[in-house]
Scaffold this motif. Structure first.
Motif, PDB file in Angstrom:
ATOM      1  N   LEU B  40      23.595  36.869  49.840  1.00 38.53           N
ATOM      2  CA  LEU B  40      23.418  37.124  51.242  1.00 38.53           C
ATOM      3  C   LEU B  40      22.121  36.488  51.514  1.00 38.53           C
ATOM      4  O   LEU B  40      21.753  35.946  52.619  1.00 38.53           O
ATOM      5  N   ASN B  41      21.001  36.841  50.672  1.00 39.66           N
ATOM      6  CA  ASN B  41      19.770  36.573  50.960  1.00 39.66           C
ATOM      7  C   ASN B  41      19.470  34.879  50.954  1.00 39.66           C
ATOM      8  O   ASN B  41      18.931  34.574  52.123  1.00 39.66           O
ATOM      9  N   SER B  44      20.818  33.977  54.233  1.00 45.39           N
ATOM     10  CA  SER B  44      20.008  34.196  55.415  1.00 45.39           C
ATOM     11  C   SER B  44      18.915  32.934  55.445  1.00 45.39           C
ATOM     12  O   SER B  44      18.275  32.526  56.591  1.00 45.39           O
ATOM     13  N   ILE B  45      18.374  32.733  54.308  1.00 51.77           N
ATOM     14  CA  ILE B  45      17.498  31.492  54.178  1.00 51.77           C
ATOM     15  C   ILE B  45      17.935  30.458  54.666  1.00 51.77           C
ATOM     16  O   ILE B  45      17.195  29.684  55.822  1.00 51.77           O
ATOM     17  N   VAL B  48      17.965  30.634  58.602  1.00 50.00           N
ATOM     18  CA  VAL B  48      16.634  30.740  59.251  1.00 50.00           C
ATOM     19  C   VAL B  48      16.155  29.119  59.457  1.00 50.00           C
ATOM     20  O   VAL B  48      15.631  28.643  60.519  1.00 50.00           O
ATOM     21  N   GLN B  60      18.948  32.842  63.612  1.00 47.71           N
ATOM     22  CA  GLN B  60      18.153  33.806  63.350  1.00 47.71           C
ATOM     23  C   GLN B  60      19.069  35.103  63.619  1.00 47.71           C
ATOM     24  O   GLN B  60      18.893  36.061  62.962  1.00 47.71           O
ATOM     25  N   ALA B  63      21.132  35.843  60.774  1.00 52.71           N
ATOM     26  CA  ALA B  63      20.441  36.306  59.664  1.00 52.71           C
ATOM     27  C   ALA B  63      20.159  37.886  59.887  1.00 52.71           C
ATOM     28  O   ALA B  63      20.391  38.703  59.005  1.00 52.71           O
ATOM     29  N   LEU B  64      20.022  38.116  61.152  1.00 56.72           N
ATOM     30  CA  LEU B  64      19.829  39.630  61.394  1.00 56.72           C
ATOM     31  C   LEU B  64      21.196  40.253  61.178  1.00 56.72           C
ATOM     32  O   LEU B  64      21.089  41.435  60.520  1.00 56.72           O
ATOM     33  N   ILE B  66      23.526  39.471  59.286  1.00 55.85           N
ATOM     34  CA  ILE B  66      23.488  39.524  57.817  1.00 55.85           C
ATOM     35  C   ILE B  66      22.883  40.662  57.249  1.00 55.85           C
ATOM     36  O   ILE B  66      23.376  41.672  56.316  1.00 55.85           O
ATOM     37  N   ILE B  67      21.725  40.843  57.566  1.00 56.92           N
ATOM     38  CA  ILE B  67      21.068  42.003  56.899  1.00 56.92           C
ATOM     39  C   ILE B  67      21.571  43.389  57.410  1.00 56.92           C
ATOM     40  O   ILE B  67      21.837  44.130  56.316  1.00 56.92           O
TER      41      ILE B  67
END
Lengths: 172, 97, 631
Positions: B40-41, B44-45, B48, B60, B63-64, B66-67
């Motif tokens: 997942l990290n 998100s990279i 972004v 972005q 990515a939020l 996803i967190i």
């Protein structure tokens, strides 16, 4: 090579190395610690790529809350007993083959793409811009995500509690 | 002037493959979950990076989310592992074999 | 109008079949009423159509497409031409009379309702078959006729022999039907369609080589052999007498066995394209006719005699048709339908009243006191023997004239011998019933049924009205039908080309010879069975070898049994069994074992180990992305 590029490569090296070390550690606590380093690197990368709010959230939620939760569970369960073999043969061979094939595929796809070779311009989305954008355009999704988190909270609570109460009711 | 977008994607791909390897090859339920986190990290990279490349805020935002989704997944997943551990006394995914 | 009437004639029995099958199982009289009503509608329609189209020159054709496959289109529909109209009237009329008769005959039977259900099915199949415009439709209903005859012959299925007889009839006709189907396919492949009109229009001779035509004709004739019980597939018909007597009357006079001859007449122009095949048909007709006549000479069972005589008369029809006598064959089919139905129904009265099939027992139980059946029996017997002025004389004489016109006199000689034998066995039976005497036949009579009948001193039932009426109607038709020879001939030849229908000499010397031989046969029967001093033993029965040969049906069944035992059972079946075990079973077993082994090998995919599933998920993802990005 600009300063930004040097910072990017340093951060990339930090992420890759710490992740690589993390997934090969036998001790779970070490794994989590190395992953925290990796997530710090990611957060700084976000900052570099113009997302300061996300970088902050990454540190607070990922590196902070989630990893602490992992640590907490690991310590609670005390999974000290080492795995019989860390990488069983029947698992790591297909995994490695898959990864190698993916790398080859990805490189084959990336090499002919010339337009991606242009360096990225620096830009920044300030937290206020980001917040306005988020709550103007995606307010419904935010609500849905909050409901998801609530459900996850209730679910986790239920999973933990019902077993405990069942155990306490068990006469033996 | 940072770096070409392809380098960001390569970084994301490498991290993703590490996550796959971790999830598949390690014989431990918590490591599987950590592998998922790594994947997942990596995603998100990529988001972004794409957000900067295309000058779109959507990356972005994603990515939020996803967190957030990762946080929910981790909480439920770990609760399940606790149940499994209480029942079987181990976190070996191949316990049934 | 005509089409509507024809459709109504075909649909009414079908409706009756479904209604009696589903709704009125528990109400036998209602079933009988529905069934008789439906077949009455069909008969009325048939008669109406016959009168409406009496002057027809062109067949009425109505078709709609059933299925289309490439260039081949297979229609479903109705064709009305003189032959089908005549056959329609025969079938409808005989079905109606037999069903009315059955109301009396089958009364009290537990399967009364079922009986009429099957009867309706049979009537539907037969009527639709006669008006089929294509070979395929004809074949479908031909098979339905086979099915319903199987059901009817095995109607008393509690009796083991009845079930066996039904099976035998079904299987032996099936042998012929396979050949028939192959013949149809051959015609389809080479001529391109199956329309009867087009096949008959001498068109195939342009698209098919003579060899193929001969082959196709012979294969189709195989179906006729099976259905009309010709040599070598003739043994099922005597056994089929296990069914109720009205069923025998229906199946073995006008309808089922006549279907074979009907098919021959239907495709007559096509058949006459190949003299070779026609010669073979002639030979087979002759052989069956003679064999069956000789079998009939020694039989004691009244129904068996008529069964053999049916085979021999069908042989006659095929001889007539094969000799080029289209009208002769069809006219004999018509007259035979009437008088043979009458003969069976008369025997049915005796059997119903006296509970025995043996003619000597019938004689002893004073069967002759039953006036109506005896008189009708004599009329029908005279018609069968070919005595004037009964209908059989006229039709048989037409066939003989055709045979006399052939170059080779041997066929005529055989046919005349057949005439003699027919007269002899017919009147043998009649005299035995008429003049009972405590002869030597008394001593060796072993019929259990007869003993029982004597012990209980059964009084003959008074003959029922429903049974007597059809007898009288049929007898009247038998008396007068012969005089309609000319109109029928004109009617039939209206749509057939002139060269085919030209009939031979009328009332020439063959007719007188035949008459003389019939009278001789009757006289011989009179001397041996009729006179007060006679011992009632036929000349054939005096010679043990001949008697055995005749009564064992020329050992045809034995040959079949031997053939099945030694060639099929121990030869072909063994090889097939070995093939089955060593090749088919083994390959399937190996295949199955392979599946099991590979499944076991692959079972790790879903055996609960989550990481293997993860591998599969990622591999799938990988290949999907490969497909999306490169494809």
């Amino acid at each position: 090579m600009t300063l930004y590029a040097i910072i990017f490569y340093l951060l990339a090296a930090l992420i890759i190395i710490s992740t690589g070390i993390a997934i090969t550690r036998r001790n779970m606590v070490h794994v989590v610690i190395y992953l925290v380093f990796s997530f710090f690197g990611t957060a700084m990368l976000f900052y570099l790529l113009g997302a300061p709010l996300l970088a902050l959230l990454q540190i607070i939620i990922y590196a902070g809350a989630v990893m602490v939760l992992f640590l907490f569970i690991i310590m609670m369960l005390r999974v000290e007993a080492p795995e019989i073999s860390m990488f069983p043969f029947s698992q790591w061979v297909p995994a490695a083959a898959l990864c190698a094939a993916s790398v080859v595929l990805g490189l084959l796809l990336l090499i002919p793409e010339s337009q991606l070779g242009k360096p990225l311009e620096t830009a920044i989305a300030t937290p206020s811009d980001f917040g306005f954008y988020l709550f103007k355009r995606h307010w419904l999704t935010i609500e849905l995500v909050s409901i998801l988190l609530l459900v996850a909270l209730v679910g986790a609570f239920h999973l933990g509690k019902s077993k405990l109460s069942a155990k306490s009711e068990d006469p033996s | 002037m940072i770096v070409p977008f392809s380098h960001v994607m390569i970084l994301s791909g490498i991290v993703f493959l590490m996550g796959v390897f971790c999830a598949v090859a390690r014989r431990n339920l918590i490591m599987i979950l950590l592998g998922l986190e790594i994947m997942l990290n990596a995603a998100s990279i990529a988001f972004v990076g794409g957000s900067l490349h295309f000058h779109l805020m959507e990356g972005q935002v994603f990515a939020l989310f996803i967190i957030a989704a990762a946080a929910a997944e981790v909480s439920v997943g770990l609760a399940l592992f606790v149940c499994v551990y209480r029942r079987t006394g181990s976190l070996d995914p191949g316990i049934g074999e | 109008m005509s089409v509507n009437a024809a459709v109504l004639a075909a649909i009414a029995p079908l409706m009756a079949f479904f209604v009696t099958l589903i709704l009125t199982r528990k109400r036998p009289w209602l079933s009988a009423g529905i069934s008789v009503g439906a077949v009455s509608i069909s008969t009325v329609c048939a008669v109406f159509l016959l009168f409406r189209h009496w002057e027809m020159t062109e067949p009425v054709l109505y078709t709609s497409t059933w299925m289309v496959s490439g260039a081949i289109s297979i229609p479903l529909g109705i064709m009305l031409d003189p032959l089908s109209l005549l056959m329609l009237v025969i079938v409808g009329g005989i079905c109606l009379l037999v069903q009315i008769y059955s109301i009396g005959y089958m009364e009290g039977d537990p399967g009364f309702s079922r009986y009429f259900t099957f009867m309706s099915l049979f009537a539907w199949a037969m009527i639709t078959m006669t008006i089929s415009p294509t070979m395929l439709q004809l074949y479908v209903f031909w098979e339905l006729v086979g099915l319903s005859s199987y059901l009817l012959i095995g109607f008393w299925y509690e009796k083991f022999s009845a079930g066996q007889a039904g099976k035998k009839a079904f299987v032996m006709t099936r042998l012929g039907d396979v050949a028939f189907l192959i013949g149809i396919l051959l015609v389809l492949v080479h001529a391109g369609n199956l329309n009867i009109v087009e096949i008959n229009s001498l068109g195939p001779s342009e698209t098919m080589s003579p060899l193929i035509i001969t082959l196709a004709v012979l294969l189709i004739f195989g179906g006729i052999i099976g259905k009309s019980a010709q040599f070598p597939l003739l043994t099922w018909l005597p056994d089929a007498m296990e069914g109720p007597t009205p069923v025998s009357a229906l199946l073995h006079s006008a309808t089922m066995v006549a279907a074979g001859v009907f098919l021959f007449a239907r495709l007559f122009p096509f058949f006459s394209l190949t003299p070779t095949a026609m010669a073979l048909c002639l030979a087979i007709g002759t052989v069956s006719m003679l064999l069956a006549s000789t079998m009939a000479m020694v039989s004691r069972d009244i129904k068996q005699v008529w069964a053999y005589s049916t085979i021999s008369q069908l042989g006659y029809m095929i001889m007539g048709l094969a000799a080029g006598g289209y009208v002769a064959g069809v006219f004999h089919l018509t007259t035979h339908a009437v008088f043979k139905a009458l003969l069976f129904l008369c025997s049915g009265v005796f059997i119903h009243a006296l509970h025995t099939n043996d003619m000597f027992d019938i004689a002893k139980s004073s069967g002759r006191r039953m006036k109506i059946p005896v008189i009708c029996l004599i009329i029908a017997g005279a018609a069968l023997a070919g005595l004037p002025p009964f209908s059989g004389f006229f039709s048989k004489e037409l066939i003989l004239a055709k045979l006399a016109a052939l170059d080779n006199p041997i066929w005529l000689i055989f046919a005349l011998a057949g005439v003699f034998l027919t007269a002899y066995y017919t009147f043998r039976l009649i005299f035995i019933i008429l003049f009972p005497k405590p002869g030597p036949s008394d001593a060796d009579s072993t019929s259990i049924a007869a003993d029982e009948a004597e012990r209980h001193d059964v009084k003959p039932h008074p003959i029922r009205q429903t049974m007597a009426t059809p007898l009288i109607i049929l007898a009247a038709i038998t008396l007068v039908l012969g005089f309609f020879e000319d109109p029928v001939e004109r009617f039939l030849s209206a749509t057939v080309t002139e060269s085919l229908s030209a009939s031979g000499m009328h009332h020439g010397w063959p007719a007188f010879m035949a008459l003389g031989l019939s009278v001789a046969g009757v006289l011989l029967a009179l001397i041996e069975f009729g006179l007060p001093k006679s011992r009632q033993i036929g000349f054939a029965e005096r010679m043990p070898f001949v008697y055995n040969l005749f009564s064992k049906r020329w050992y045809i069944d034995h040959v079949y049994r031997y053939f099945i035992d030694y060639v099929i059972d121990r030869g072909v079946a063994k090889i097939c069994a070995r093939n089955d075990k060593k090749v088919i079973d083994k390959s399937i077993d190996t295949f199955c074992d392979g599946i099991v082994e590979s499944s076991r090998f692959l079972s790790f995919l879903h055996a609960g180990m989550i990481q293997y599933r993860l591998i599969v998920v990622f591999a799938t993802l990988f290949f999907l992305s490969l497909y999306l990005l490169l494809g």
